[in-house]
Write a protein that holds these residues in place. Structure first.
Motif, short mmCIF file in Angstrom:
data_model
loop_
_atom_site.label_atom_id
_atom_site.label_comp_id
_atom_site.label_asym_id
_atom_site.label_seq_id
_atom_site.Cartn_x
_atom_site.Cartn_y
_atom_site.Cartn_z
N THR A 210 0.86 -1.20 0.00
CA THR A 210 0.00 0.00 0.00
C THR A 210 0.89 1.24 0.00
N THR A 211 0.47 2.23 -0.71
CA THR A 211 1.22 3.49 -0.69
C THR A 211 0.41 4.53 0.08
N THR A 212 1.07 5.18 1.00
CA THR A 212 0.35 6.24 1.73
C THR A 212 0.68 7.59 1.11
N VAL A 213 -0.38 8.27 0.78
CA VAL A 213 -0.18 9.60 0.19
C VAL A 213 -0.06 10.59 1.36
N PRO A 214 1.09 11.28 1.49
CA PRO A 214 1.22 12.21 2.62
C PRO A 214 0.18 13.34 2.53
N THR A 215 -0.49 13.59 3.66
CA THR A 215 -1.46 14.71 3.64
C THR A 215 -0.69 16.01 3.78
N PRO A 216 -0.94 16.96 2.89
CA PRO A 216 -0.18 18.22 2.97
C PRO A 216 -0.52 18.95 4.27
N ASN A 217 0.51 19.52 4.89
CA ASN A 217 0.26 20.31 6.10
C ASN A 217 -0.59 21.51 5.74
N PRO A 218 -1.66 21.77 6.51
CA PRO A 218 -2.41 22.98 6.17
C PRO A 218 -1.56 24.19 6.51
N LYS A 219 -1.82 25.28 5.81
CA LYS A 219 -1.06 26.51 6.08
C LYS A 219 -1.40 26.99 7.48
N VAL A 220 -0.40 27.34 8.25
CA VAL A 220 -0.67 27.80 9.61
C VAL A 220 -0.02 29.16 9.85
N ASN A 221 -0.48 29.84 10.90
CA ASN A 221 0.11 31.15 11.23
C ASN A 221 1.23 30.98 12.26
N ARG A 222 1.71 32.08 12.84
CA ARG A 222 2.88 31.99 13.72
C ARG A 222 2.57 31.24 15.02
N LEU A 223 1.27 31.05 15.34
CA LEU A 223 0.92 30.25 16.51
C LEU A 223 0.75 28.78 16.14
N GLY A 224 0.91 28.48 14.85
CA GLY A 224 0.72 27.11 14.37
C GLY A 224 -0.75 26.78 14.14
N LEU A 225 -1.60 27.80 14.06
CA LEU A 225 -3.04 27.55 13.89
C LEU A 225 -3.47 27.75 12.43
N PRO A 226 -4.33 26.86 11.92
CA PRO A 226 -4.86 27.08 10.56
C PRO A 226 -5.98 28.12 10.59
N ILE A 227 -6.31 28.66 9.45
CA ILE A 227 -7.32 29.72 9.40
C ILE A 227 -8.69 29.21 9.89
N LEU A 228 -8.89 27.89 9.76
CA LEU A 228 -10.16 27.29 10.23
C LEU A 228 -10.43 27.63 11.70
N ASP A 229 -9.37 27.73 12.49
CA ASP A 229 -9.52 28.03 13.92
C ASP A 229 -10.01 29.46 14.16
N TYR A 230 -10.05 30.26 13.11
CA TYR A 230 -10.50 31.65 13.25
C TYR A 230 -11.91 31.85 12.70
N ARG A 231 -12.46 30.77 12.16
CA ARG A 231 -13.80 30.90 11.56
C ARG A 231 -14.87 30.76 12.63
N GLY A 232 -16.12 31.08 12.25
CA GLY A 232 -17.23 30.96 13.18
C GLY A 232 -18.35 30.17 12.55
N GLY A 233 -19.57 30.37 13.05
CA GLY A 233 -20.72 29.66 12.50
C GLY A 233 -21.06 30.16 11.09
N LYS A 234 -21.91 29.42 10.42
CA LYS A 234 -22.31 29.80 9.05
C LYS A 234 -23.21 31.03 9.13
N THR A 235 -22.94 32.01 8.29
CA THR A 235 -23.71 33.25 8.37
C THR A 235 -25.19 33.04 8.03
N THR A 236 -26.04 33.77 8.73
CA THR A 236 -27.48 33.75 8.40
C THR A 236 -27.88 35.10 7.79
N LEU A 237 -26.89 35.94 7.51
CA LEU A 237 -27.19 37.25 6.91
C LEU A 237 -27.47 37.06 5.41
#
Ligand SMILES: Cc1ncc(C[n+]2csc(CCOP(=O)(O)OP(=O)(O)O)c2C)c(N)n1
Ligand code: SF4
Ligand SMILES: [Mg+2]
Length: 348
Positions: A3-30
């Motif tokens: 079996t070959t394992t395809v390496p999952t690319p590291n998501p882009k992170v900021n200087r705290l090592g957090l991805p942008i997903l950690d800065y998102r919120g709920g889905k807008t209802t506007l």
């Protein structure tokens, strides 16, 4: 079978090592296309790029479509949705009780300049370390589009009603009352708004940003002065805003004579490229004059009108404790028996 394992690319992170997903919120209802959604996106980008820890942020708001928007960014932050127009007093109490947090307030033009005006003016004169954003569409979007106090004289509602009262300019007011970082942007101007928000995060005092944010449902038609079309035709940037955070060790390049470089509290650089040769962002009188002159010409001035990095903030003035009040041990919150006895003796 091999079996070959395809390496999952590291998501882009900021200087705290957090991805942008950690800065998102709920889905807008506007509504789709509402300017407030674009502002939430820029807030997410700014906090991510500046590497602000989500749990260190307190999001505060009042009532309105705009005041709902903190639900759509930074789910991991603390949040308080106050009574209509009363967010400044909640923010003041919260930041006096805990100055380790970063205060981020989102309000609307109705929430601020109509019902909340009494609270707004006192917030501006105290220089509380709070980023206060007005998502300004000139109407009460949530209650179906009545004119707010920032609607321009002569502007027209979808129903044909003409506004016959002059607009309150929240930026002129904030400058006059003592806010130490005052600017205006447009929800559709990604580059300018992002640079302004990043600089705001580095400031230690009241930041007042009025962001023109068209209401696509009730105020985006011919005759409105807060529509996308009107803003595209009448926006005039007073300064081009560039911002270099302190942690990015980049030499600030600028042409002498055509730029103004402000060093922020943390050593970051706010670089304003002057489009108006005479404009000086540290002069309150020129700021108010430029705003009033532009208004007379029917233009909407954008950029950072005023910055003062010297004035002490409200928490510095009051010399509040470094630690959050909630976790201060009892021996530091209650006077000792000896001190109490002394007080009692003095009162005898
Ligand atoms: C004490 C009180 N008065 C009136 C209202 C009704 N009300 C709800 S939102 C709103 C105005 C919101 O306008 P704005 O702050 O501009 O927000 P937008 O919806 O335009 O983003 C009003 C008058 C209320 N909720 N509470
Ligand atoms: S009514 Fe207007 S302000 Fe409210 S969500 Fe819709 S477009 Fe935005
Ligand atoms: Mg509004």
């Amino acid at each position: 079978m091999a079996t070959t394992t395809v390496p999952t690319p590291n998501p882009k992170v900021n200087r705290l090592g957090l991805p942008i997903l950690d800065y998102r919120g709920g889905k807008t209802t506007l509504c789709a296309g509402c300017g407030h959604n674009a502002i939430s996106e820029r807030i997410i980008d700014a906090l991510y790029e500046m590497g602000v820890k989500p749990e260190r942020v307190m999001k505060l708001s009042g009532i309105g479509c705009s005041s709902k928007s903190p639900a759509y960014f930074l789910s991991r932050a603390h949040s308080f949705n106050s009574v209509h127009g009363r967010m400044p007093s909640v923010a003041t109490g919260a930041l006096l009780a805990n100055k380790t947090m970063m205060g981020l307030g989102v309000s609307g033009d109705g929430d601020t300049a109509s019902i909340g005006m009494g609270q707004f003016v006192h917030l501006m004169r105290r220089n509380l370390p709070l980023i206060y954003i007005i998502e300004d569409n000139g109407v009460y979007g949530l209650t179906k589009g009545q004119f707010s106090a920032t609607a321009d004289l002569g502007s027209k509602l979808k129903t044909g009603v003409i506004n016959d009262l002059p607009a309150i300019d929240t930026c002129s007011l904030a400058v006059q009352l003592g806010a130490t970082f005052v600017g205006r942007s447009f929800s559709g101007d990604k580059k300018q708004l992002l640079a302004m928000l990043k600089a705001a995060i580095s400031h230690k005092g009241t930041v007042m940003l009025d962001v023109i944010s068209p209401c696509v449902t009730f105020n985006d038609h011919e005759g409105s002065t807060k529509s996308y079309k009107y803003m595209q035709e009448h926006e005039e940037a007073i300064t081009e805003v560039g911002f270099v955070p302190h942690f990015e060790d980049i030499a600030v390049e600028y042409d002498a004579g055509s730029t103004y470089d402000v060093t922020m509290h943390d050593g970051s650089h706010l670089r304003l490229r002057k489009l108006h040769e005479s404009y000086n962002p540290t002069d309150r009188v020129s700021a108010v004059k430029a705003l009033m002159e532009a208004h007379e010409r029917g233009e909407v001035l954008t950029g950072i009108f005023y910055v003062d990095t010297q004035k002490p903030s409200f928490t510095e003035m009051l010399n509040t404790v470094e630690e959050p009040l909630a976790t201060l041990p009892q021996e530091r919150t209650r006077p000792s028996k000896q001190v109490l006895d002394e007080v009692m003796n003095r009162l005898k």
